[in-house]
Motif scaffolding. Structure first.
Motif, PDB file in Angstrom:
ATOM      1  N   GLU A 246       0.802  -1.219   0.000  1.00  9.53           N
ATOM      2  CA  GLU A 246       0.000   0.000   0.000  1.00  9.53           C
ATOM      3  C   GLU A 246       0.837   1.271   0.000  1.00  9.53           C
ATOM      4  O   GLU A 246       0.615   2.174  -0.828  1.00  9.53           O
ATOM      5  N   ARG A 247       1.806   1.385   0.916  1.00  6.70           N
ATOM      6  CA  ARG A 247       2.516   2.651   1.118  1.00  6.70           C
ATOM      7  C   ARG A 247       3.167   3.169  -0.157  1.00  6.70           C
ATOM      8  O   ARG A 247       3.170   4.369  -0.423  1.00  6.70           O
ATOM      9  N   VAL A 248       3.733   2.251  -0.929  1.00  2.19           N
ATOM     10  CA  VAL A 248       4.540   2.663  -2.076  1.00  2.19           C
ATOM     11  C   VAL A 248       3.691   3.235  -3.207  1.00  2.19           C
ATOM     12  O   VAL A 248       4.228   3.823  -4.148  1.00  2.19           O
ATOM     13  N   PHE A 249       2.372   3.103  -3.138  1.00  2.00           N
ATOM     14  CA  PHE A 249       1.496   3.668  -4.168  1.00  2.00           C
ATOM     15  C   PHE A 249       1.034   5.096  -3.831  1.00  2.00           C
ATOM     16  O   PHE A 249       0.237   5.674  -4.567  1.00  2.00           O
ATOM     17  N   TYR A 250       1.525   5.638  -2.725  1.00  2.00           N
ATOM     18  CA  TYR A 250       1.192   7.009  -2.331  1.00  2.00           C
ATOM     19  C   TYR A 250       2.495   7.770  -2.081  1.00  2.00           C
ATOM     20  O   TYR A 250       3.449   7.223  -1.533  1.00  2.00           O
ATOM     21  N   TYR A 251       2.529   9.033  -2.483  1.00  2.00           N
ATOM     22  CA  TYR A 251       3.733   9.836  -2.282  1.00  2.00           C
ATOM     23  C   TYR A 251       4.104   9.891  -0.808  1.00  2.00           C
ATOM     24  O   TYR A 251       3.268  10.194   0.049  1.00  2.00           O
ATOM     25  N   HIS A 252       5.367   9.582  -0.513  1.00  2.00           N
ATOM     26  CA  HIS A 252       5.833   9.628   0.863  1.00  2.00           C
ATOM     27  C   HIS A 252       7.357   9.664   0.852  1.00  2.00           C
ATOM     28  O   HIS A 252       7.993   9.001   0.021  1.00  2.00           O
TER      29      HIS A 252
END
Length: 416
Positions: free
Chosen positions: A323-329
């Protein structure tokens, strides 16, 4: 063509492998060696990932599907190496690497691929990886070394602002898939910074050839009362197969080449694909393979060609835990670039796969593209101008308490 029973075919393609350029003079015996413990763990990881992904994609209720779990697994494993911390943990869980360290997973990926490419000289297989990064950016040396050492990846800069650069990636995919996968990537967005690509090509003859002159139109029953006409191939002489049966379903292995590789078929007693899918688990597949017995039989099966493209697997992979890698962070891809970048994310995971099954054998190809982009940020060159030129809601509030004294909206000033 409608509902063709493909579930086990998808999984078995994970293990079908060879060297390119095989011919009739190639050895009859497979080149088998014992797998190391970490290689066996990689096989288990690949198989679990394949079955879990199949179950996830089955939720779309598409009648026909085809994909290469090996290709997707390889592309995401390469992508994994650009991350650390909690983002890396999500990759490890998605790829079912829980029993392996990142270093062991990379080593196992390399050696298992080498095993697959050498195991049967009569079966053609090529597995290739490539990485393109935005021209002018600097990729961290450890990431490049890992990609080259364990995935034999070509790593090169690309002018991603040039509209013609998309052809560079598409031509590479087409060449690696023997011309089967064409024009896979539609466009390179202006904020793209990296493409991680895997391509796989497979071709094998049946161990027992079907006579083309005996292929004829016959019904394929999509439900008890409905059928479609298909080209049905006939093997009229009894040949050796392996299978496993229960009261509810049957599992069949149709051998290729020397018999080291096969097409697995899982069929229910009825026509409900959902019931068949429910039986497809890692534990069941392991049991079927171990308990399958040899028998002689004639065979009829459809001749078919199937292509399936997924323009973006983002939603399915998020549901599976990545999940995390599909949102800018700022935690994304911290091991990727040595130059400063804005926040990064995966924008698309594209997958395209094709298979053709005929009297001679099977030919299949697939490619996976992971697209990494940078957040688009344009710093202002001077004082900003804010224009309120569309309907809006407004209110009058007290700053300290936050109390709203008045509130309204303006949708059409012309009516005032």
């Amino acid at each position: 063509m409608k509902a063709i029973y493909l579930p086990c075919l998808i999984i078995v393609l994970l293990f079908q492998a060879c060297t390119p350029g095989s011919d009739i003079n190639s050895p009859n015996e497979p080149n088998i060696r014992p797998l190391m413990a970490y290689e066996r763990e990689m096989v288990f990881a690949n198989t679990r990932f394949a079955i879990d992904l199949f179950q996830q994609l089955a939720k779309s209720e598409e009648t026909n599907q085809f994909f290469s779990p090996y290709s997707i697994h390889q592309a995401l494993a390469m992508t994994m190496n650009g991350n650390e911390g909690e983002v890396l943990d999500e990759f490890i869980q998605l790829l079912r690497f829980e029993g392996l360290s990142k270093e062991e997973a990379n080593k196992a990926a390399k050696e298992l691929t080498e095993f697959l490419l050498k195991v049967d000289q009569r079966v053609k297989l090529s597995i290739a990886n490539a990485i393109w990064y935005r021209e002018g950016y600097q990729v961290k040396v450890p990431f490049v070394e890992t990609s080259q050492q364990y995935y034999q990846a070509e790593v090169a800069p690309l002018d991603m602002l040039n509209p013609q650069s998309v052809n560079t990636i598409n031509r590479w995919i087409e060449n690696q898939t023997n011309g089967l996968i064409k024009d896979m990537l539609d466009v390179i967005p202006p904020n793209a910074v990296m493409y991680l690509v895997n391509a796989i090509y497979y071709k094998a003859d049946w161990k027992y050839r079907f006579d083309p002159s005996k292929t004829k139109k016959e019904p394929f029953f999509t439900s008890p009362g409905q059928s479609v006409q298909v080209d049905m191939m006939h093997l009229d002489e009894a040949a050796g197969f392996r299978g496993y049966w229960t009261a509810d379903f049957s599992y069949l292995e149709i051998p290729y080449s020397t018999g080291q590789y096969n097409m697995g078929i899982l069929m229910g007693q009825g026509h409900n694909l959902d019931q068949i899918t429910e039986n497809l688990t890692f534990e069941n597949l392991k049991l079927w393979r171990e308990q399958a017995t040899e028998f002689n039989a004639k065979l009829k099966m459809p001749k078919f060609k199937l292509r399936h493209k997924m323009d973006n697997m983002r939603g399915d992979l998020i549901e599976m835990g990545l999940e995390r890698v599909f949102y800018y962070h700022p935690d994304n891809f911290t091991l990727l670039f040595s130059n400063p970048t804005d926040d990064l994310k995966i924008s698309r995971v594209i997958h395209d796969a094709i298979i053709e099954v005929d009297e001679k054998g099977s030919e299949a190809a697939a490619a996976t593209v992971v697209e990494v982009v940078e957040v688009v940020s344009f710093p202002p060159s001077g004082p900003q101008t804010i224009v309120i030129d569309k309907p809006f809601v407004f209110f009058i509030q007290e700053k300290h308490s936050g109390a709203i004294l008045f509130m309204g909206k303006l949708g059409d000033p012309g009516l005032l």
